[in-house]
Design a protein around this motif. Structure first.
Motif, mmCIF file in Angstrom:
data_model
loop_
_atom_site.group_PDB
_atom_site.id
_atom_site.type_symbol
_atom_site.label_atom_id
_atom_site.label_comp_id
_atom_site.label_asym_id
_atom_site.label_seq_id
_atom_site.Cartn_x
_atom_site.Cartn_y
_atom_site.Cartn_z
ATOM 1 N N ASP A 111 0.236 45.272 -66.134
ATOM 2 C CA ASP A 111 1.393 46.156 -65.942
ATOM 3 C C ASP A 111 2.692 45.404 -65.666
ATOM 4 N N HIS A 112 2.588 44.122 -65.285
ATOM 5 C CA HIS A 112 3.785 43.412 -64.826
ATOM 6 C C HIS A 112 4.571 42.750 -65.960
ATOM 7 N N SER A 113 4.146 42.934 -67.198
ATOM 8 C CA SER A 113 4.759 42.155 -68.281
ATOM 9 C C SER A 113 5.630 42.980 -69.212
ATOM 10 N N GLY A 161 -0.580 51.841 -67.535
ATOM 11 C CA GLY A 161 0.231 52.221 -66.372
ATOM 12 C C GLY A 161 0.207 51.180 -65.285
ATOM 13 N N ILE A 162 0.836 51.535 -64.162
ATOM 14 C CA ILE A 162 0.990 50.597 -63.045
ATOM 15 C C ILE A 162 -0.263 50.647 -62.165
ATOM 16 N N MET A 163 -0.666 49.496 -61.691
ATOM 17 C CA MET A 163 -1.938 49.364 -60.970
ATOM 18 C C MET A 163 -2.108 50.401 -59.859
ATOM 19 N N HIS A 164 -1.064 50.642 -59.083
ATOM 20 C CA HIS A 164 -1.227 51.539 -57.931
ATOM 21 C C HIS A 164 -1.302 52.997 -58.372
ATOM 22 N N THR A 165 -0.656 53.293 -59.489
ATOM 23 C CA THR A 165 -0.758 54.650 -60.022
ATOM 24 C C THR A 165 -2.165 54.863 -60.585
ATOM 25 N N THR A 198 -4.231 42.296 -54.816
ATOM 26 C CA THR A 198 -3.332 41.135 -54.805
ATOM 27 C C THR A 198 -1.925 41.592 -55.142
ATOM 28 N N ASP A 199 -1.480 42.552 -54.398
ATOM 29 C CA ASP A 199 -0.126 43.063 -54.559
ATOM 30 C C ASP A 199 0.226 43.747 -53.260
ATOM 31 N N SER A 200 1.430 43.485 -52.803
ATOM 32 C CA SER A 200 1.781 43.964 -51.473
ATOM 33 C C SER A 200 1.857 45.495 -51.397
ATOM 34 N N HIS A 201 1.976 46.175 -52.537
ATOM 35 C CA HIS A 201 2.062 47.637 -52.477
ATOM 36 C C HIS A 201 0.710 48.333 -52.602
ATOM 37 N N THR A 202 -0.346 47.568 -52.448
ATOM 38 C CA THR A 202 -1.699 48.145 -52.456
ATOM 39 C C THR A 202 -1.843 49.307 -51.463
ATOM 40 N N THR A 403 11.978 53.745 -62.143
ATOM 41 C CA THR A 403 11.000 52.669 -62.267
ATOM 42 C C THR A 403 10.131 52.626 -61.026
ATOM 43 N N SER A 404 9.020 51.955 -61.122
ATOM 44 C CA SER A 404 8.123 51.584 -60.029
ATOM 45 C C SER A 404 7.082 52.620 -59.689
ATOM 46 N N CYS A 405 5.943 52.057 -59.268
ATOM 47 C CA CYS A 405 4.836 52.880 -58.771
ATOM 48 C C CYS A 405 5.317 53.778 -57.639
ATOM 49 N N THR A 406 6.205 53.258 -56.796
ATOM 50 C CA THR A 406 6.622 53.983 -55.604
ATOM 51 C C THR A 406 7.054 55.403 -55.922
ATOM 52 N N GLY A 470 4.742 50.647 -67.141
ATOM 53 C CA GLY A 470 4.500 49.387 -66.442
ATOM 54 C C GLY A 470 5.606 49.151 -65.432
ATOM 55 N N CYS A 471 5.612 47.957 -64.831
ATOM 56 C CA CYS A 471 6.526 47.686 -63.711
ATOM 57 C C CYS A 471 7.978 47.517 -64.176
ATOM 58 N N ALA A 472 8.176 46.905 -65.314
ATOM 59 C CA ALA A 472 9.489 46.814 -65.961
ATOM 60 C C ALA A 472 10.600 46.405 -64.980
ATOM 61 N N THR A 473 11.612 47.273 -64.826
ATOM 62 C CA THR A 473 12.777 46.901 -64.012
ATOM 63 C C THR A 473 12.377 46.556 -62.577
ATOM 64 N N CYS A 474 11.406 47.255 -62.044
ATOM 65 C CA CYS A 474 11.034 47.046 -60.634
ATOM 66 C C CYS A 474 10.695 45.587 -60.355
ATOM 67 N N ILE A 475 10.036 44.935 -61.310
ATOM 68 C CA ILE A 475 9.635 43.540 -61.069
ATOM 69 C C ILE A 475 10.675 42.564 -61.616
ATOM 70 N N GLY A 476 11.816 43.070 -62.067
ATOM 71 C CA GLY A 476 12.863 42.174 -62.533
ATOM 72 C C GLY A 476 12.860 41.997 -64.032
ATOM 73 N N GLY A 502 13.000 51.939 -57.272
ATOM 74 C CA GLY A 502 11.981 50.961 -56.900
ATOM 75 C C GLY A 502 11.849 50.858 -55.391
ATOM 76 N N ASN A 503 11.430 49.697 -54.946
ATOM 77 C CA ASN A 503 11.203 49.525 -53.519
ATOM 78 C C ASN A 503 11.851 48.264 -52.978
ATOM 79 N N ARG A 504 12.357 47.424 -53.868
ATOM 80 C CA ARG A 504 12.978 46.178 -53.401
ATOM 81 C C ARG A 504 14.303 45.979 -54.121
ATOM 82 N N GLY A 508 18.934 39.456 -57.085
ATOM 83 C CA GLY A 508 18.179 38.861 -58.190
ATOM 84 C C GLY A 508 16.841 39.514 -58.466
ATOM 85 N N ARG A 509 16.450 40.482 -57.665
ATOM 86 C CA ARG A 509 15.113 41.061 -57.852
ATOM 87 C C ARG A 509 14.996 41.837 -59.178
ATOM 88 N N VAL A 510 15.933 42.727 -59.450
ATOM 89 C CA VAL A 510 15.764 43.539 -60.655
ATOM 90 C C VAL A 510 16.389 42.884 -61.880
HETATM 91 FE FE1 SF4 Z 1 4.904 46.974 -60.135
HETATM 92 FE FE2 SF4 Z 1 7.066 47.380 -58.681
HETATM 93 FE FE3 SF4 Z 1 4.821 48.693 -58.151
HETATM 94 FE FE4 SF4 Z 1 4.967 46.085 -57.653
HETATM 95 S S1 SF4 Z 1 6.151 47.675 -56.664
HETATM 96 S S2 SF4 Z 1 3.281 47.165 -58.627
HETATM 97 S S3 SF4 Z 1 6.279 45.409 -59.336
HETATM 98 S S4 SF4 Z 1 6.051 48.846 -59.996
#
Ligand code: SF4
Length: 857
Positions: A111-113, A161-165, A198-202, A403-406, A470-476, A502-504, A508-510
């Motif tokens: 999802d991060h690519s 889709g995004i891992m957390h979703t 292995t992701d802080s938003h688990t 953007t983002s799972c959040t 996918g994560c797209a803009t959220c991960i930069g 997003g959440n961050r 430079g993040r996005v």
């Molecule tokens: Fe992807 Fe952003 Fe969710 Fe992390 S917080 S999993 S980068 S969408």
């Protein structure tokens, strides 16, 4: 359930009324201990958990064996590369490499690519997917090899889709049926669904009563191979919710409020559990948004118990009647059902009144800086330029991204955005020409709500068509900016701003060139995209004026709760999450990849993406001991993992790009995130390759450079590290507060290991990165902030003496640190090992996770 019987750990029968005093999260840890441990060790761990009740705190450590592991393609690639390399080592020692497999299920989401290269066009999804497949083809072949060869590893291809979703909608069972071989024969147990990711938003999964949290990739490797993760019995902060959210508020506003309040209260490393009468007013979708931002408020979890909303969510997402019944019966029987009137013991309690929450954004540089919309212009005042552009506002909206799972996993939030789009379309509004608009929902299932409600054409009409899943803009990975914004950045004639759900929003993040960003709900992203100017006060002034001169205000576009609920209910009836997921899983481009299926991965020396890493041959305990070291870098506060191991695209003029070009990499491939690669040579050169890193060793150092102290030469960091290594000198990194904040990427620790850094000395560490350092055998040392502030800063020529002998090391033991100044004086610092458990000591002694796994295999 449905005529079947399950064995359970009967917590109420075992522990009586004492159980009611434990927070729900500790009850789940207790169940895990009783089920997985035996004898005296079990009794001690149980006693430690009940001992916690006395003060709400404990120094005791307990083991935890999660049921599964969740990863994404960025963190899984290095982990799976490590496993591939470990298989090589086994084969070289005459051991069958196919014996080495994870022993619990591992789910990987690719999802991060996804990058937003195409937007605001009907074929954006397929074009972006094509770009993604082309750019990542070699790495994706490797992931396909892993899914074919490593048992227990399931890879969910791009587009799912995004891992957390996916975790919420498909993978989580809340309660699992587990078959175990007992002496008496096979038994079926009902057990809580637990995981690490292995992701802080688990912790997003905490929203539906599943206990899980984010760890580093290295810690995940220990768990994959059957070792428990050890943790100190956490402080559990109870957040008591009262009141009710106002009509115009969203769960994003609640999450931003919780983030700000808990950051102020300081809950770093604690487990947070929500309780009180108003939990029942929140849907599972609302809760998942709040739980998702646990890393932003600094907590390990943001847990909501299992209740009627959990069951409704399971029903809405297509879980079977049996599964729903099992969850409810099990939770009620074992004391894990959430009761709104329950008041268990917490380490401390923080009150949040939902009545006090308004419409908010957070920014412009940190997620905890919550603002009312009216205060946004004032917050931007300090970001000015001497010669502003005559054509664009001073703070134009460069990116408006849903953007983002959040904030895209809950269909209610997407529907609210769709309703804003519908009204904007009716007024004939369009975003300003310089705004890059996008919508990347958490999964095809959540997006299909927009199709069924007929809101997708409205979003598309104002530029917010779907760009992919996918994560797209959220991960930069926001792709190129529009021409006017690019020009502004090149000229320095303004300070463009991102508006994102997003959440961050760290600088430079996005996008590597955007330092300012506001986090907000998807509906507000549309409003800001239409306004085009972050200095507009959307609370008081118009967003835009129609063609016939009528001003349009936010209130003219904002949907009512009833409108959202009506749309949601209409679309809910025909939702089929499973069908949408299975369709996406069939991604033909992915399954058409020609991937090897041999027990050993066929490494290619010429590859710029994948190289067999050296970690499997690290010497045990190699970094511990008593030594004098040169500081490789001296850093300030808030060094994030993005600073240490940047996640953004590789800049064309950089050390990493030069290296890749020398190796014949195609120029346009440089867009691929450095951190996705499984190439340790790239990651070595990329460590600290971030223009925002300020190395306090000397003023004005170029990006990714430092001073080689003995010679005084300024050179690339990795070259200086190499010279120290060649000369037999030790090196350390010095930092201030919150070192390692941000993403869980383990390259941030591996990069330091490749540089041969023996220890990181910081005033405080973020939890996951601290664990990753230990996973690479690097000792984290905590410096007392007061002592540091009261003495001269580390300067050129100073050397650091550290006493960290392997035999003397224990959790949180004192570490003697002396600073030998260039002028001959010596300062002594009473530091301590930032090491929490005996397992961590064992890891440090072994030289890290990989040597330990190999040793045990
Ligand atoms: Fe992807 Fe952003 Fe969710 Fe992390 S917080 S999993 S980068 S969408």
């Amino acid at each position: 359930v449905a005529g079947r019987r399950y064995k359970i750990v009967d917590l109420p029968a075992l522990f009586g009324s004492e159980l009611d005093r434990l927070p729900l999260v500790l009850r789940i840890l207790l169940e895990n201990i009783v089920r997985n441990m035996r004898g005296q060790e079990r009794d001690d761990a149980v006693a430690a958990i009940f001992g916690w009740l006395a003060s709400g705190s404990s120094e005791a450590e307990i083991p935890f064996q999660p049921g599964r592991v969740l990863m994404h393609d960025t963190t899984s690639t290095p982990a799976l590369v490590d496993i591939a390399a470990m298989r090589n080592v086994l084969a070289e020692h005459g051991v069958d490499p196919s014996l080495l497999n994870p022993v619990i299920p591992v789910d990987v989401s690719v999802d991060h690519s996804l990058a937003v290269e195409e937007f605001a066009r009907p074929d954006a999804i397929s074009l972006n997917l094509q770009h993604e497949m082309r750019r990542n083809e070699e790495r994706y072949r490797f992931l396909r090899w892993a899914s074919k060869t490593l048992s227990g590893v399931r890879i969910h291809p791009p587009g799912t889709g995004i891992m957390h979703t996916i975790n919420l909608e498909q993978l989580a069972t809340v309660v699992c049926a587990e078959t175990r071989r007992e002496e008496s024969g096979e038994e079926t147990w009902a057990v809580p669904d637990t995981l690490i990711g292995t992701d802080s938003h688990t912790p997003m999964i905490n929203g539906i009563g599943v206990l899980g949290w984010g760890v580093g990739g290295l810690e995940a490797q220990t768990v994959m191979f059957g070792m428990p993760t050890m943790l100190r019995i956490p402080d559990v902060v109870g957040v008591r919710l009262t009141g009710a959210l106002g009509a115009a508020c969203t769960s994003t506003d609640l999450a931003l409020t919780v983030t700000q309040r808990l950051r102020q209260a300081g809950v770093t490393g604690d487990f947070v559990e929500f309780f009180g009468p108003s939990v029942d007013t929140l849907s599972a979708g609302d809760r998942a948004v709040v739980a998702n931002m646990a890393p932003e408020y600094g907590a390990t979890t943001g847990y909501f118990g299992i209740d009627r909303h959990t069951i409704s969510y399971l029903r809405a997402t297509g879980r079977t009647e049996d599964a729903q019944a099992l969850v409810e019966a099990y939770a009620r029987r074992t004391g894990l059902w959430f009761e709104p009137g329950a008041e268990p013991r917490y380490s401390r309690v923080i009150e949040i009144d939902l009545d006090d929450i308004g419409m908010h954004v957070a920014g412009p540089t940190r997620p905890q800086d919550r603002l009312r919309l009216a205060d946004v212009p004032a917050a931007l005042q300090q970001f000015s330029v001497s010669a502003p552009s005559p054509e664009l506002p001073l703070h134009p909206i460069a990116i408006a991204s849903i953007t983002s799972c959040t904030n895209t996993s809950d269909p209610a939030l997407l529907i609210a955005a769709g309703l804003v789009a519908r009204k904007a379309r009716a007024f004939g509004l369009q975003p300003a020409r310089w705004v890059k608009t996008s919508l990347a929902p958490g999964s095809p299932a959540s997006a299909s709500y927009l199709k069924r409600t007929g809101l997708l054409p409205d979003l598309e009409a104002i530029g917010f068509g779907i760009v992919g899943f996918g994560c797209a803009t959220c991960i930069g990975n926001s792709g190129p900016l529009t021409e006017p914004i690019r020009k502004m950045i090149d000229e320095g004639s303004g300070k463009p701003v991102a508006a994102l759900s997003g959440n961050r929003n760290f600088p430079g993040r996005v996008h590597p060139d955007l330092d300012l960003g506001f986090i907000m709900s998807p509906a507000l992203v549309i409003a800001y995209g239409l306004a085009g100017d972050a200095d507009k006060n959307l609370e008081a002034g118009p967003i835009q004026t129609t063609a016939d001169g009528k001003p349009v205000y936010l209130r003219d576009l904002w949907p009512t709760r009833e409108e959202i609920a009506r749309c949601l209910a209409a679309a809910q009836d025909t939702a089929d999450y499973r069908r949408d997921f299975e369709r996406a899983e069939k991604n033909p481009a992915w399954h058409g990849l020609d991937a090897p299926d041999s027990a050993l991965f066929p490494w290619d020396e010429r590859s710029n993406y994948l190289q067999r890493p050296p970690f499997a041959s690290l010497e045990a305990g190699g970094l511990l001991g008593n030594y004098r070291a040169y500081p490789l870098m001296v850093l300030g506060d808030d060094i994030t993992t993005d600073h240490i191991s940047p996640a953004s695209a590789i800049p064309p003029k950089s050390l990493v790009a030069d290296y890749l070009v020398q190796r014949g990499d195609k120029r346009n491939d440089l867009n691929v995130f450095a951190s996705r690669r499984g190439n340790w040579q790239v990651m070595l050169r990329g460590t600290f390759h971030n223009r925002n890193v300020i190395n306090l060793l000397k003023d004005g150092l170029p990006v990714a450079h430092t001073v080689h102290v003995p010679s005084g030469d300024v050179m690339p960091i990795w070259e200086a590290a190499q010279r120290y290594r060649d000369d037999g000198e030790s090196i350390v990194v010095i930092a201030g507060e919150r070192y390692g904040t941000g993403s869980s990427r383990d390259w941030a620790a591996k990069g330091l290991r490749l540089l041969n850094v023996r220890s990181v000395l910081a005033c405080s560490f973020e939890r996951i990165h601290r664990s990753n350092l230990i996973g690479m055998g690097i000792l984290p040392v905590q410096l007392p902030a007061a002592a540091i502030k009261g003495m001269p800063a580390i300067a050129l020529g100073d050397r650091i003496e550290i006493h960290a002998d392997a035999d003397a090391l224990s959790p949180r033991c004192p570490i003697a640190v002396r600073v030998h100044r260039a002028n001959g004086t010596v300062d002594t610092i009473a530091a301590k090992a930032a090491v929490e458990t005996q397992l961590e000591i064992n890891l440090l002694k072994a030289g890290g996770v990989i040597p330990l796994i190999l040793d045990q295999t």
